[in-house]
Design an enzyme around this catalytic site. Structure first.
Site, PDB file in Angstrom:
ATOM      1  N   LYS A  75       0.826  -1.199   0.000  1.00  0.00           N
ATOM      2  CA  LYS A  75       0.000   0.000   0.000  1.00  0.00           C
ATOM      3  C   LYS A  75       0.862   1.252   0.000  1.00  0.00           C
ATOM      4  O   LYS A  75       2.080   1.191  -0.128  1.00  0.00           O
ATOM      5  CB  LYS A  75      -0.965  -0.022   1.174  1.00  0.00           C
ATOM      6  CG  LYS A  75      -1.954  -1.181   1.135  1.00  0.00           C
ATOM      7  CD  LYS A  75      -2.818  -1.182  -0.122  1.00  0.00           C
ATOM      8  CE  LYS A  75      -3.815  -0.066  -0.148  1.00  0.00           C
ATOM      9  NZ  LYS A  75      -4.738  -0.155  -1.317  1.00  0.00           N
ATOM     10  N   HIS A  93      -2.346   3.121  -7.324  1.00  0.00           N
ATOM     11  CA  HIS A  93      -3.640   3.792  -7.513  1.00  0.00           C
ATOM     12  C   HIS A  93      -3.422   5.184  -8.101  1.00  0.00           C
ATOM     13  O   HIS A  93      -3.886   6.183  -7.565  1.00  0.00           O
ATOM     14  CB  HIS A  93      -4.406   3.866  -6.189  1.00  0.00           C
ATOM     15  CG  HIS A  93      -4.629   2.534  -5.551  1.00  0.00           C
ATOM     16  ND1 HIS A  93      -5.398   1.545  -6.129  1.00  0.00           N
ATOM     17  CD2 HIS A  93      -4.162   2.008  -4.384  1.00  0.00           C
ATOM     18  CE1 HIS A  93      -5.406   0.473  -5.346  1.00  0.00           C
ATOM     19  NE2 HIS A  93      -4.666   0.719  -4.295  1.00  0.00           N
TER      20      HIS A  93
END
Length: 351
Positions: A75, A93
């Site tokens: 992440k 992302h």
């Protein structure tokens, strides 16, 4: 010699890892150097990596790692604005217009580093080589059902936590549904044939929650989809892409509907392509749902690291999928790595 550096995750709710001790041992046997940062949150203890022959570094030491090290994480990185000089393998992302993603790409451009986004590591057919999908679907369905059970009791879903096993999470949801004292809801799963949808379907079926299963054939018409509003729960399991249809329009909150919980498991609210238009930001473990309408209630669950609720099972599954591609790290100009680099270069060019 290829040097893989496994960094610690800095988020307090993230205990997953992309490489197991067994995987580290196999890479070392292949001739890789492997360094693993210590972490008091990781589901897999550091002793296993040390026994496997990996070097152990302090948490956060990746910033001073050798220039040729390839940093593996899952992440987001600490949001400190510093230029990124290394090659990073992680979920960025950053390629769908997300505001935070632009900041990340600017840091790579400033430092000359490269992002090999795990979402864009694909085989020749365009299929991802490794995904947390099944456990994302399982955990996302679980939190959505907890939200529905809380609604039946006049409340809002409370804080969620990690669980040692999926059996523990199942038992919690079962107990909350029993406490709600109502008939089981029905659920519409969109993307039901994929990995995420399969996880969601398995949990719903095991809990006697009747799933309606949609996939590409059912959504090929492009919408609108009024049938969505006739279900109690919507579980969105598709990866948003250009041209993705809209499943929930902005005015759905005011419509006559049975729908009271949306589990946006794909969770891309910042993307221009998000198919759920009644919310614009994610939710958290502390506040798992956002109420977007009061009467009748409509709650949206959009947690971006759902598989971390089952850190051991999801890590072992993902690491097993990823290992064959990690073995190819000495050929970054070929195969999945080259395809991921093309996506990064394209995103940097578009800045």
């Amino acid at each position: 010699m290829t040097h893989l550096w496994v960094r610690a995750e800095h988020r307090s709710d993230e205990a997953r890892v992309g490489l197991t001790p067994q995987g580290a041992a196999s890479l070392i046997a292949q001739g890789f150097d492997v360094t693993v940062e210590d972490s008091d949150r990781r589901a897999i203890a550091i002793d296993g990596y040390r026994t496997a022959g990996a070097d152990v570094a302090p948490e956060g030491a990746w910033r001073e790692a050798p220039d040729d090290a390839i940093v593996l994480g899952l992440k987001d990185l600490p949001d400190d604005g510093t230029p990124l000089t290394h090659r990073h393998v992680m979920f960025g992302h950053a390629y769908k217009g997300q505001p935070e993603g632009r900041k990340l790409l600017e840091r790579f451009r400033a430092g000359g580093g490269v992002l090999y986004d795990l979402e864009y590591l694909t085989d020749e057919d365009g299929r991802r080589v490794a995904a947390f999908g099944y456990w994302a679907g399982y955990a996302g369905a679980a939190v959505s059902l907890l939200a529905w059970a809380a609604q039946q009791q006049g409340g809002l879903c409370g804080r969620v936590t990690a669980h040692d096993t999926s059996r523990d999470l199942f038992a919690l949801v079962q107990a909350e549904l029993m406490a709600a004292g109502a008939s089981r809801p029905n659920a519409l799963i969109i993307g039901a044939l994929g990995r995420v949808g399969t996880g969601a379907r398995d949990l719903c079926s095991a809990l006697s929650v009747r799933p309606t299963l949609w996939d590409m054939a059912e959504t090929a018409g492009g919408g609108p989809f009024p049938q969505v509003l006739s279900h109690h729960i919507l579980l969105n399991c598709i990866l948003a892409r250009p041209g993705s249809p809209v499943f929930v329009e902005p005015d759905a909150t005011e419509a006559i509907r049975a729908l009271s919980v949306i589990g946006d498991i794909a969770c891309d609210p910042g993307s221009d392509y998000s198919p759920i238009k009644v919310y614009d930001r994610g939710t958290t473990w502390d506040s798992p749902v956002r109420r977007v309408h009061d009467v009748p209630p409509l709650d949206v669950m959009a947690i971006d690291n759902l598989p971390a609720m089952l850190p051991m099972e999801s890590s072992e599954d993902f690491a097993k999928q990823l290992l064959p591609t990690l073995r190819l790290l000495d050929g970054l100009d070929e195969g999945p790595w080259a395809r991921a680099r093309v996506e990064f270069d394209r995103a940097i060019e578009a800045l």
